[in-house]
Write an enzyme that holds these catalytic residues in place. Structure first.
Site, mmCIF file in Angstrom:
data_model
loop_
_atom_site.group_PDB
_atom_site.id
_atom_site.type_symbol
_atom_site.label_atom_id
_atom_site.label_comp_id
_atom_site.label_asym_id
_atom_site.label_seq_id
_atom_site.Cartn_x
_atom_site.Cartn_y
_atom_site.Cartn_z
ATOM 1 N N LYS A 149 0.845 -1.209 0.000
ATOM 2 C CA LYS A 149 0.000 0.000 0.000
ATOM 3 C C LYS A 149 0.871 1.245 0.000
ATOM 4 O O LYS A 149 2.045 1.194 0.363
ATOM 5 C CB LYS A 149 -0.920 0.031 1.218
ATOM 6 C CG LYS A 149 -0.232 -0.013 2.602
ATOM 7 C CD LYS A 149 0.288 1.294 3.166
ATOM 8 C CE LYS A 149 0.859 1.169 4.569
ATOM 9 N NZ LYS A 149 1.640 2.334 5.008
ATOM 10 N N GLY A 176 7.320 1.398 4.727
ATOM 11 C CA GLY A 176 6.061 2.156 4.705
ATOM 12 C C GLY A 176 5.081 1.606 3.695
ATOM 13 O O GLY A 176 4.078 2.249 3.369
ATOM 14 N N LEU A 177 5.358 0.393 3.176
ATOM 15 C CA LEU A 177 4.497 -0.216 2.157
ATOM 16 C C LEU A 177 3.545 -1.250 2.746
ATOM 17 O O LEU A 177 2.789 -1.888 2.008
ATOM 18 C CB LEU A 177 5.359 -0.877 1.060
ATOM 19 C CG LEU A 177 6.230 0.076 0.242
ATOM 20 C CD1 LEU A 177 7.123 -0.724 -0.717
ATOM 21 C CD2 LEU A 177 5.380 1.070 -0.552
ATOM 22 N N GLY A 178 3.591 -1.451 4.049
ATOM 23 C CA GLY A 178 2.624 -2.336 4.709
ATOM 24 C C GLY A 178 2.821 -3.811 4.408
ATOM 25 O O GLY A 178 1.867 -4.586 4.547
ATOM 26 N N PRO A 200 9.432 -4.636 -0.100
ATOM 27 C CA PRO A 200 10.539 -4.312 0.807
ATOM 28 C C PRO A 200 10.044 -4.052 2.236
ATOM 29 O O PRO A 200 8.894 -3.653 2.446
ATOM 30 C CB PRO A 200 11.131 -3.031 0.211
ATOM 31 C CG PRO A 200 10.619 -2.944 -1.177
ATOM 32 C CD PRO A 200 9.312 -3.683 -1.218
ATOM 33 N N ASP A 231 -2.336 -1.459 10.662
ATOM 34 C CA ASP A 231 -2.668 -1.399 9.222
ATOM 35 C C ASP A 231 -3.357 -2.645 8.702
ATOM 36 O O ASP A 231 -3.699 -2.705 7.532
ATOM 37 C CB ASP A 231 -1.368 -1.310 8.400
ATOM 38 C CG ASP A 231 -0.758 0.066 8.391
ATOM 39 O OD1 ASP A 231 -1.450 1.022 8.747
ATOM 40 O OD2 ASP A 231 0.423 0.166 8.004
ATOM 41 N N GLY A 238 4.400 -6.453 5.893
ATOM 42 C CA GLY A 238 4.115 -7.393 6.983
ATOM 43 C C GLY A 238 2.634 -7.396 7.325
ATOM 44 O O GLY A 238 2.038 -8.452 7.566
#
Ligand code: C5P
Length: 295
Positions: A14, A102-104, A98, A140, A106
Site C-alpha cells: 500500500k 512504509g508499504l505495509g 521491501p 494497518d 508485513g
C-alpha cells in the site's frame, strides 16, 4: 487459486496518499487520519492446513523471523483463538515487498493469511469479524484485508472505511537502501496544531484526478523520517526533480513515491531514476499502478 486443500493468496503493498497525526493517545499510539490505497506489488503466501495443530512458517527471505514474532504467525494464532479452534497451518511466504518501507508488507501478509485461513479452516467469519481480529494484530492490517480497496482509516489506523477510487494512479515507488523504524519515526513526530482536511484528496481520488490527488498529498510523518534517515530526503529530492505531478513519503517510510501523469510517464521517471541516480546506490525502483478501486 486452490492448491490441494490449501490456497495461494496475494498480499498487496500500500501507499498512504494522506496521513495526518491528530494526537498522542494514552495507550502510546497516535490518533491518525489516513488514506490508504493498495498498489500492484505483491508478496505471495501458500497456506495449507495441518492436522497436528502446529503453526509453521517458512520464508524465502533469510533474516526475517518465522516464529511468533512474525505478523503472519500472530495473525494465524489470533484467528484460531477468536474462532475457538485448535487448527494448524503451514505457510510459505515469498517476499517481494521491501521491509521498513512504509508499504505495509508485513501487515498485508498478516491480512492475507487471515483471509486464507478463514477459508482453509472453514470458519466462515464475516468481514467485520476478520477486521476486528486484524485490528488486534497491527494498526494497518484491517485496511489491507484482500479486496478492501482504497480505505480512509482513523483511530490508530484500524478503524477502516472503504472510500471510492475512480481509476488507477500511476506511481513510481523508490525504496532507499535504508529502513525507517515505525516506532522511532512516531517518537520524533510533531503533532499538527491545524489538522489538514482529508476530504479534498478523497474527492480527487474518487474522481480519478491524478493532478488533484498529487496537489493534496500529505504526510505528517515525512519530516520526522527525513530527520531520522537523511538519505530518504535525498531520494525524495531526486525523484521530485524528474517532475512527476507530486511526490511524498509513504507511511513512516523509508519509501517515497511519485504520482505520475500516466503509465508512460511512470516508466519514464522510473528509468531516469535508475539511469541517473547512480550517486544514490542501492535504491530499488518500482513503477506500479494503484489497484482494487471500489466502483
Ligand atoms: O501497530 P503497529 O505494530 O503497526 O505499530 C508499530 C509502532 O508504531 C507502534 O508500536 C507505535 O510505536 C507506532 N504507532 C503509533 N501510532 C499509530 C501506529 C503506530 O505510535 N497509530
Amino acid at each position: 487459486m486452490i492448491a490441494g486443500r490449501g490456497r495461494v493468496i496475494w498480499a498487496a503493498a500500500k501507499v498512504n496518499l494522506f496521513l495526518d497525526v491528530l494526537g498522542k493517545r494514552s495507550d502510546g499510539y497516535h490518533e491518525l487520519a489516513t488514506l490508504i490505497v493498495p498498489v500492484g506489488l505483491y508478496d505471495t503466501l501458500e497456506v495449507h492446513p495441518r492436522e497436528d495443530g502446529e503453526l509453521s512458517l517458512t520464508c524465502d527471505q533469510p533474516g526475517l523471523p518465522t516464529d511468533e514474532r512474525n505478523l503472519v504467525w500472530k495473525a494465524a494464532d489470533a484467528l484460531r483463538r477468536r474462532a475457538g479452534v485448535s487448527a494448524g497451518a503451514s505457510v510459505r511466504l515469498v517476499k517481494r515487498i521491501p521491509q521498513e518501507a512504509g508499504l505495509g508488507g508485513g501487515s498485508s501478509d498478516a491480512a492475507a493469511v487471515l483471509a486464507a485461513l478463514n477459508a482453509v479452516w472453514h470458519l466462515n467469519l464475516g468481514r467485520s469479524d476478520l477486521a476486528s481480529v486484524a485490528a488486534g494484530v497491527g494498526s494497518d492490517v484491517a485496511a489491507l484485508l484482500p479486496g478492501a480497496g482504497a480505505t480512509w482509516c482513523t483511530g490508530r489506523g484500524e478503524v477502516v472505511e472503504p472510500t471510492p477510487a475512480g481509476g488507477p494512479l500511476h506511481l513510481v515507488v523508490v525504496k532507499p537502501p535504508v529502513g525507517c523504524s515505525t516506532a522511532e519515526v512516531y517518537r520524533r513526530v510533531r503533532q499538527s496544531d491545524h489538522p489538514v482536511d482529508g476530504t479534498v484528496i478523497r474527492h480527487a481520488l474518487a474522481a480519478g484526478d491524478s493532478a488533484a490527488v498529487a496537489d493534496a498529498l500529505h504526510n505528517r510523518l515525512e519530516s520526522a523520517a527525513f530527520d531520522l534517515q537523511p538519505m530518504v530526503k535525498q531520494v525524495y529530492d531526486r525523484l521530485n526533480s524528474y517532475r512527476p505531478l507530486g511526490c511524498r513519503l509513504t507511511g513512516s517510510g523509508a519509501c517515497v513515491f511519485a504520482v505520475c501523469r500516466d503509465r508512460a510517464d511512470a516508466a519514464r521517471i522510473a528509468r531516469r531514476f535508475e539511469d541517473d541516480a547512480t550517486d544514490l546506490p542501492g535504491c530499488r525502483v518500482f513503477a506500479v499502478p494503484t489497484t482494487g478501486a471500489v466502483p
